[in-house]
Design a protein around this motif. Structure first.
Motif, short mmCIF file in Angstrom:
data_model
loop_
_atom_site.label_atom_id
_atom_site.label_comp_id
_atom_site.label_asym_id
_atom_site.label_seq_id
_atom_site.Cartn_x
_atom_site.Cartn_y
_atom_site.Cartn_z
N GLN A 103 -46.14 52.32 25.29
CA GLN A 103 -46.98 52.66 26.44
C GLN A 103 -47.42 51.40 27.18
OE1 GLN A 103 -50.34 55.03 25.38
NE2 GLN A 103 -51.05 55.30 27.49
N SER A 104 -47.78 50.37 26.41
CA SER A 104 -48.17 49.10 27.03
C SER A 104 -47.01 48.49 27.82
CB SER A 104 -48.66 48.12 25.96
OG SER A 104 -49.78 48.64 25.28
N LYS A 105 -45.81 48.61 27.27
CA LYS A 105 -44.64 48.08 27.95
C LYS A 105 -44.38 48.82 29.26
CE LYS A 105 -39.78 46.95 27.17
NZ LYS A 105 -38.65 47.00 26.20
N HIS A 106 -44.51 50.17 29.23
CA HIS A 106 -44.32 50.95 30.45
C HIS A 106 -45.38 50.59 31.50
CE1 HIS A 106 -41.08 53.08 28.74
NE2 HIS A 106 -41.77 54.01 28.06
N GLU A 107 -46.61 50.41 31.04
CA GLU A 107 -47.70 50.05 31.98
C GLU A 107 -47.44 48.68 32.59
OE1 GLU A 107 -51.28 50.70 34.03
OE2 GLU A 107 -49.97 52.04 32.87
N GLU A 108 -46.97 47.75 31.77
CA GLU A 108 -46.66 46.41 32.27
C GLU A 108 -45.53 46.47 33.30
OE1 GLU A 108 -45.22 42.04 30.54
OE2 GLU A 108 -45.55 43.75 29.21
N GLN A 109 -44.50 47.26 33.01
CA GLN A 109 -43.39 47.40 33.96
C GLN A 109 -43.85 48.04 35.27
OE1 GLN A 109 -40.44 49.64 31.82
NE2 GLN A 109 -39.75 47.88 30.59
N ARG A 110 -44.74 49.03 35.16
CA ARG A 110 -45.25 49.69 36.38
C ARG A 110 -46.05 48.71 37.23
NH1 ARG A 110 -49.69 51.96 38.35
NH2 ARG A 110 -50.89 51.32 36.52
N ILE A 111 -46.88 47.90 36.58
CA ILE A 111 -47.68 46.93 37.32
C ILE A 111 -46.80 45.87 37.98
CG2 ILE A 111 -49.42 45.12 37.07
CD1 ILE A 111 -50.73 46.81 34.89
N MET A 112 -45.79 45.39 37.24
CA MET A 112 -44.88 44.39 37.79
C MET A 112 -44.12 44.96 39.00
SD MET A 112 -45.36 41.64 36.13
CE MET A 112 -43.95 40.73 36.75
N LYS A 113 -43.70 46.22 38.92
CA LYS A 113 -43.01 46.85 40.04
C LYS A 113 -43.93 46.99 41.24
CE LYS A 113 -40.22 50.91 41.18
NZ LYS A 113 -39.67 52.21 40.69
N LYS A 114 -45.19 47.33 40.97
CA LYS A 114 -46.16 47.44 42.06
C LYS A 114 -46.39 46.09 42.72
CE LYS A 114 -49.24 49.72 44.45
NZ LYS A 114 -48.87 50.80 45.40
N ILE A 115 -46.49 45.04 41.93
CA ILE A 115 -46.68 43.69 42.48
C ILE A 115 -45.47 43.29 43.32
CG2 ILE A 115 -46.86 41.26 41.84
CD1 ILE A 115 -48.51 42.12 39.41
N GLU A 116 -44.27 43.62 42.84
CA GLU A 116 -43.07 43.29 43.60
C GLU A 116 -43.05 44.03 44.93
OE1 GLU A 116 -38.18 43.41 43.01
OE2 GLU A 116 -39.55 44.08 41.42
N GLN A 117 -43.43 45.30 44.94
CA GLN A 117 -43.50 46.06 46.19
C GLN A 117 -44.50 45.45 47.16
OE1 GLN A 117 -44.38 50.05 44.96
NE2 GLN A 117 -42.27 50.49 44.31
N LEU A 118 -45.66 45.03 46.63
CA LEU A 118 -46.67 44.41 47.49
C LEU A 118 -46.18 43.09 48.07
CD1 LEU A 118 -49.90 45.13 45.38
CD2 LEU A 118 -49.21 46.23 47.51
N GLU A 119 -45.47 42.31 47.25
CA GLU A 119 -44.93 41.05 47.74
C GLU A 119 -43.90 41.29 48.83
OE1 GLU A 119 -45.66 37.97 47.16
OE2 GLU A 119 -47.24 38.33 45.69
N THR A 120 -43.06 42.32 48.65
CA THR A 120 -42.06 42.64 49.67
C THR A 120 -42.73 43.08 50.97
OG1 THR A 120 -40.51 43.34 47.93
CG2 THR A 120 -40.05 44.06 50.18
N SER A 121 -43.76 43.93 50.87
CA SER A 121 -44.48 44.38 52.06
C SER A 121 -45.16 43.20 52.76
CB SER A 121 -45.52 45.43 51.66
OG SER A 121 -44.91 46.57 51.09
N LYS A 122 -45.68 42.28 51.97
CA LYS A 122 -46.34 41.10 52.55
C LYS A 122 -45.34 40.27 53.35
CE LYS A 122 -48.76 36.88 51.19
NZ LYS A 122 -49.25 36.08 50.04
N ARG A 123 -44.15 40.05 52.79
CA ARG A 123 -43.15 39.26 53.51
C ARG A 123 -42.72 39.96 54.80
NH1 ARG A 123 -41.22 38.48 48.17
NH2 ARG A 123 -39.70 40.15 48.46
N LYS A 124 -42.61 41.30 54.75
CA LYS A 124 -42.23 42.03 55.95
C LYS A 124 -43.32 41.94 57.02
CE LYS A 124 -39.11 45.34 53.74
NZ LYS A 124 -38.85 46.76 53.41
N PHE A 125 -44.59 42.01 56.60
CA PHE A 125 -45.68 41.87 57.56
C PHE A 125 -45.68 40.49 58.22
CE2 PHE A 125 -47.94 45.46 55.37
CZ PHE A 125 -48.03 46.27 56.49
N LEU A 126 -45.18 39.50 57.48
CA LEU A 126 -45.09 38.14 58.02
C LEU A 126 -43.80 37.93 58.81
CD1 LEU A 126 -46.44 36.09 54.96
CD2 LEU A 126 -47.66 36.67 57.07
#
Length: 218
Positions: free
Chosen positions: A90-113
Protein backbone atom coordinates in the motif's frame (compact mmCIF):
# COMPACT_ATOMS: atom_id res chain seq x y z
CA UNK A 1 -1.69 -15.71 62.45
CA UNK A 2 -1.58 -13.88 59.13
CA UNK A 3 1.49 -14.54 57.02
CA UNK A 4 3.42 -11.61 55.65
CA UNK A 5 3.53 -10.87 51.93
CA UNK A 6 6.31 -12.80 50.20
CA UNK A 7 8.85 -10.55 48.53
CA UNK A 8 9.29 -11.44 44.85
CA UNK A 9 13.01 -12.03 44.61
CA UNK A 10 15.35 -15.01 44.43
CA UNK A 11 15.56 -17.01 47.63
CA UNK A 12 19.22 -17.09 48.62
CA UNK A 13 19.01 -20.06 50.99
CA UNK A 14 19.31 -23.26 48.96
CA UNK A 15 17.17 -25.41 51.28
CA UNK A 16 14.37 -22.82 51.48
CA UNK A 17 14.49 -22.37 47.73
CA UNK A 18 14.12 -26.10 47.11
CA UNK A 19 11.21 -26.38 49.56
CA UNK A 20 9.44 -23.40 48.02
CA UNK A 21 9.93 -24.82 44.49
CA UNK A 22 8.43 -28.15 45.50
CA UNK A 23 5.37 -26.55 47.10
CA UNK A 24 4.74 -24.04 44.32
CA UNK A 25 5.22 -26.69 41.60
CA UNK A 26 2.55 -28.90 43.13
CA UNK A 27 0.18 -25.93 43.41
CA UNK A 28 0.87 -24.90 39.80
CA UNK A 29 0.19 -28.42 38.47
CA UNK A 30 -3.01 -28.55 40.51
CA UNK A 31 -4.18 -25.22 39.12
CA UNK A 32 -3.44 -26.34 35.55
CA UNK A 33 -5.51 -29.47 36.09
CA UNK A 34 -8.39 -27.49 37.59
CA UNK A 35 -8.32 -25.03 34.68
CA UNK A 36 -8.51 -27.89 32.18
CA UNK A 37 -11.43 -29.58 33.96
CA UNK A 38 -13.47 -26.51 34.87
CA UNK A 39 -13.08 -24.64 31.56
CA UNK A 40 -12.66 -27.56 29.13
CA UNK A 41 -9.37 -26.05 27.97
CA UNK A 42 -6.34 -27.74 26.52
CA UNK A 43 -3.52 -27.07 28.95
CA UNK A 44 0.12 -28.04 28.66
CA UNK A 45 2.56 -27.16 31.43
CA UNK A 46 6.31 -27.77 31.39
CA UNK A 47 8.55 -26.99 34.37
CA UNK A 48 12.29 -27.61 34.75
CA UNK A 49 13.75 -27.54 38.23
CA UNK A 50 17.05 -25.74 38.98
CA UNK A 51 18.76 -29.13 38.65
CA UNK A 52 17.11 -29.81 35.29
CA UNK A 53 14.41 -32.23 36.44
CA UNK A 54 11.32 -32.14 34.22
CA UNK A 55 7.78 -31.80 35.57
CA UNK A 56 4.89 -31.60 33.15
CA UNK A 57 1.13 -31.72 32.84
CA UNK A 58 -1.05 -32.05 29.75
CA UNK A 59 -4.81 -32.27 29.52
CA UNK A 60 -4.34 -34.23 26.28
CA UNK A 61 -1.30 -35.67 24.59
CA UNK A 62 1.62 -33.28 25.08
CA UNK A 63 2.85 -33.81 21.52
CA UNK A 64 -0.51 -32.88 20.01
CA UNK A 65 -0.75 -29.74 22.12
CA UNK A 66 2.79 -28.72 21.15
CA UNK A 67 2.08 -29.32 17.47
CA UNK A 68 -1.04 -27.21 17.73
CA UNK A 69 1.02 -24.50 19.43
CA UNK A 70 3.61 -24.57 16.64
CA UNK A 71 0.91 -24.28 13.96
CA UNK A 72 -0.66 -21.39 15.79
CA UNK A 73 2.68 -19.58 16.08
CA UNK A 74 3.40 -20.19 12.41
CA UNK A 75 -0.04 -18.92 11.37
CA UNK A 76 0.41 -15.82 13.53
CA UNK A 77 3.79 -15.13 11.96
CA UNK A 78 2.38 -15.64 8.48
CA UNK A 79 -0.52 -13.32 9.29
CA UNK A 80 1.89 -10.72 10.63
CA UNK A 81 4.09 -11.04 7.56
CA UNK A 82 1.01 -10.79 5.34
CA UNK A 83 -0.09 -7.60 7.07
CA UNK A 84 3.42 -6.18 6.76
CA UNK A 85 3.49 -7.07 3.08
CA UNK A 86 0.10 -5.45 2.56
CA UNK A 87 1.26 -2.29 4.35
CA UNK A 88 4.44 -2.22 2.27
CA UNK A 89 2.46 -2.74 -0.93
CA UNK A 90 0.00 0.00 0.00
CA UNK A 91 2.84 2.37 0.82
CA UNK A 92 4.46 1.60 -2.52
CA UNK A 93 1.21 2.30 -4.40
CA UNK A 94 0.77 5.58 -2.49
CA UNK A 95 4.34 6.59 -3.29
CA UNK A 96 3.82 5.81 -6.98
CA UNK A 97 0.57 7.81 -7.01
CA UNK A 98 2.27 10.82 -5.43
CA UNK A 99 5.22 10.63 -7.83
CA UNK A 100 2.81 10.48 -10.80
CA UNK A 101 0.92 13.48 -9.45
CA UNK A 102 4.17 15.44 -9.05
CA UNK A 103 5.17 14.55 -12.61
CA UNK A 104 1.80 15.76 -13.93
CA UNK A 105 2.17 19.03 -12.02
CA UNK A 106 5.68 19.53 -13.37
CA UNK A 107 4.42 18.93 -16.93
CA UNK A 108 1.55 21.41 -16.45
CA UNK A 109 3.99 23.95 -15.04
CA UNK A 110 6.27 23.68 -18.08
CA UNK A 111 3.28 24.07 -20.40
CA UNK A 112 2.12 27.18 -18.53
CA UNK A 113 5.61 28.58 -19.06
CA UNK A 114 5.37 27.88 -22.78
CA UNK A 115 7.68 24.85 -22.74
CA UNK A 116 7.00 21.42 -24.20
CA UNK A 117 4.07 22.53 -26.37
CA UNK A 118 5.25 20.68 -29.47
CA UNK A 119 3.37 17.51 -28.65
CA UNK A 120 0.13 19.28 -27.62
CA UNK A 121 -2.94 19.00 -29.82
CA UNK A 122 -5.20 21.92 -30.73
CA UNK A 123 -7.72 20.87 -28.09
CA UNK A 124 -5.03 20.70 -25.42
CA UNK A 125 -3.76 24.14 -26.44
CA UNK A 126 -7.29 25.56 -26.25
CA UNK A 127 -7.74 24.10 -22.78
CA UNK A 128 -4.38 25.53 -21.77
CA UNK A 129 -5.37 28.93 -23.18
CA UNK A 130 -8.63 28.96 -21.20
CA UNK A 131 -6.75 28.02 -18.03
CA UNK A 132 -4.29 30.85 -18.63
CA UNK A 133 -7.15 33.30 -19.24
CA UNK A 134 -8.77 32.28 -15.97
CA UNK A 135 -5.46 32.59 -14.17
CA UNK A 136 -4.82 36.03 -15.66
CA UNK A 137 -8.34 37.12 -14.66
CA UNK A 138 -7.75 35.99 -11.10
CA UNK A 139 -4.37 37.75 -11.01
CA UNK A 140 -5.84 40.99 -12.36
CA UNK A 141 -8.71 40.86 -9.87
CA UNK A 142 -6.24 40.35 -7.04
CA UNK A 143 -4.08 43.19 -8.32
CA UNK A 144 -7.05 45.58 -8.55
CA UNK A 145 -8.09 44.58 -5.04
CA UNK A 146 -4.62 45.45 -3.77
CA UNK A 147 -4.70 48.75 -5.67
CA UNK A 148 -8.09 49.67 -4.17
CA UNK A 149 -6.90 48.78 -0.72
CA UNK A 150 -3.77 50.88 -1.18
CA UNK A 151 -5.83 53.83 -2.47
CA UNK A 152 -8.18 53.59 0.52
CA UNK A 153 -5.17 53.58 2.83
CA UNK A 154 -3.78 56.68 1.11
CA UNK A 155 -7.17 58.43 1.32
CA UNK A 156 -7.44 57.62 4.99
CA UNK A 157 -3.92 58.91 5.54
CA UNK A 158 -4.81 62.11 3.62
CA UNK A 159 -7.92 62.65 5.76
CA UNK A 160 -5.83 62.19 8.88
CA UNK A 161 -3.26 64.73 7.67
CA UNK A 162 -6.01 67.26 6.79
CA UNK A 163 -7.52 66.86 10.26
CA UNK A 164 -4.13 67.34 11.90
CA UNK A 165 -3.49 70.42 9.69
CA UNK A 166 -6.84 71.96 10.67
CA UNK A 167 -6.08 71.29 14.33
CA UNK A 168 -2.70 73.00 14.04
CA UNK A 169 -4.30 75.98 12.26
CA UNK A 170 -6.84 76.35 15.07
CA UNK A 171 -4.10 76.17 17.69
CA UNK A 172 -2.11 78.83 15.79
CA UNK A 173 -5.15 81.12 15.57
CA UNK A 174 -5.78 80.82 19.32
CA UNK A 175 -2.12 81.55 20.07
CA UNK A 176 -2.17 84.64 17.85
CA UNK A 177 -5.32 85.94 19.54
CA UNK A 178 -3.76 85.39 22.94
CA UNK A 179 -0.58 87.27 21.96
CA UNK A 180 -2.64 90.20 20.60
CA UNK A 181 -4.69 90.36 23.81
CA UNK A 182 -1.58 90.38 26.00
CA UNK A 183 0.06 93.08 23.86
CA UNK A 184 -3.00 95.34 24.05
CA UNK A 185 -3.33 94.86 27.80
CA UNK A 186 0.28 95.80 28.56
CA UNK A 187 0.57 98.82 26.11
CA UNK A 188 0.73 102.36 27.93
CA UNK A 189 -2.22 104.82 27.48
CA UNK A 190 -1.77 107.88 25.22
CA UNK A 191 -3.34 110.34 27.79
CA UNK A 192 -1.21 109.18 30.70
CA UNK A 193 1.91 108.99 28.66
CA UNK A 194 1.89 112.59 27.51
CA UNK A 195 4.48 114.60 29.49
CA UNK A 196 4.72 118.37 29.20
CA UNK A 197 8.32 119.30 28.96
CA UNK A 198 9.06 122.69 30.60
CA UNK A 199 12.30 124.25 29.67
CA UNK A 200 13.94 126.03 32.61
CA UNK A 201 17.01 128.16 32.47
CA UNK A 202 19.12 129.80 35.19
CA UNK A 203 20.67 133.17 34.49
CA UNK A 204 22.97 135.21 36.78
CA UNK A 205 23.38 139.04 36.27
CA UNK A 206 23.69 142.34 38.25
CA UNK A 207 20.54 143.73 39.87
CA UNK A 208 18.65 146.54 38.31
CA UNK A 209 20.24 149.83 39.65
CA UNK A 210 16.95 151.65 39.59
CA UNK A 211 15.34 149.26 41.97
CA UNK A 212 18.36 149.52 44.23
CA UNK A 213 18.20 153.40 44.34
CA UNK A 214 14.52 153.27 45.16
CA UNK A 215 15.21 150.85 47.97
CA UNK A 216 17.81 153.18 49.52
CA UNK A 217 15.48 156.15 49.47
CA UNK A 218 12.94 154.31 51.50
Amino acid sequence: MVRGKTQMKRIENTTSRQVTFSKRRKGLLKKASELSVLCDAEVALIVFSPRGKLSEYASARMVEILERYKRHVKDSQDSTNTLEDQDAQQSKHEEQRIMKKIEQLETSKRKFLGEGLGTCSIQELQILERQLDRSIGIIRAKKMSLYRRHIEQLKEKGRTLVAENNLLREKLRIEQQHISYVANATAPSVETSEVVDVETALSISLPDIRNYTYFLQQ
